[in-house]
Scaffold this motif. Sequence first.
Motif, PDB file in Angstrom:
ATOM      1  N   ALA A 135     -32.993  -2.540  37.428  1.00 36.94           N
ATOM      2  CA  ALA A 135     -32.887  -2.111  38.823  1.00 36.94           C
ATOM      3  C   ALA A 135     -31.848  -2.956  39.561  1.00 36.94           C
ATOM      4  O   ALA A 135     -31.051  -2.428  40.346  1.00 36.94           O
ATOM      5  CB  ALA A 135     -34.251  -2.208  39.506  1.00 36.94           C
ATOM      6  N   GLN A 136     -31.860  -4.273  39.306  1.00 35.06           N
ATOM      7  CA  GLN A 136     -30.866  -5.147  39.932  1.00 35.06           C
ATOM      8  C   GLN A 136     -29.456  -4.768  39.481  1.00 35.06           C
ATOM      9  O   GLN A 136     -28.530  -4.717  40.295  1.00 35.06           O
ATOM     10  CB  GLN A 136     -31.128  -6.610  39.560  1.00 35.06           C
ATOM     11  N   GLN A 138     -28.492  -1.868  38.402  1.00 40.92           N
ATOM     12  CA  GLN A 138     -28.184  -0.568  39.007  1.00 40.92           C
ATOM     13  C   GLN A 138     -27.728  -0.762  40.456  1.00 40.92           C
ATOM     14  O   GLN A 138     -26.747  -0.176  40.888  1.00 40.92           O
ATOM     15  CB  GLN A 138     -29.412   0.346  38.941  1.00 40.92           C
ATOM     16  N   THR A 139     -28.452  -1.615  41.192  1.00 43.11           N
ATOM     17  CA  THR A 139     -28.098  -1.896  42.594  1.00 43.11           C
ATOM     18  C   THR A 139     -26.721  -2.551  42.660  1.00 43.11           C
ATOM     19  O   THR A 139     -25.880  -2.167  43.484  1.00 43.11           O
ATOM     20  CB  THR A 139     -29.157  -2.808  43.239  1.00 43.11           C
ATOM     21  N   GLN A 143     -23.458  -1.070  44.420  1.00 45.94           N
ATOM     22  CA  GLN A 143     -22.735  -1.818  45.451  1.00 45.94           C
ATOM     23  C   GLN A 143     -21.262  -1.991  45.067  1.00 45.94           C
ATOM     24  O   GLN A 143     -20.375  -1.865  45.915  1.00 45.94           O
ATOM     25  CB  GLN A 143     -23.378  -3.186  45.673  1.00 45.94           C
TER      26      GLN A 143
END
Length: 193
Positions: A135-136, A138-139, A143
Amino acid sequence: MGLFDDLSRFLENRLEEFLRNNPHLELEALLEQLRQQEEDTLKLIADLQVQEKRSQDDILSTAQEIQRWHIRVQKAKDGGRQDLVAAAQEREAALLREGNQKWGHMQGLKERLNQSQELLGKIQVRRQEVQAKAAQAQTARAQAQAQQQRIETNGWTNSPQSSANSFDDLEEKFRRWETEDELDAMKRNLGKK
């Protein structure tokens, strides 16, 4: 076989290199591997639970058989049938040994079941950790893409202004040069007359 080994090794190396260059895919592959391990462990736990239940039923059946032969031993003693007492005691002892073996087998199953449940817990914790990292990633990827789009968008919106300024400067330089060139041409023409 050497050719297949070489090809297999080459493909594994390429896959590892690809995954290193695409860490989000490596996390996805790891997540899939953990999901598969979790599924396999759940199947193993279910199988061990079935085996444990069968083992318990088998031990209960053996215990009932031991109890039946114990009663027969007592009955034979009470009835004065020494010829049956020894044989009944032998049967009861054999059943006790068999029951002990079954008990040991069931304890082994329980131990494996406990270990499998501990492993399942560790796999689930690890999967949650990897999901959080995914998830990190992906974020961070989102960004980075948004930042890249902003840069590209800003580049396009800023370009016309800077280009216009550059073109204006260029236009001015050409006008001066052309004016000077015309003046030089006039001077030459005047000098010829």
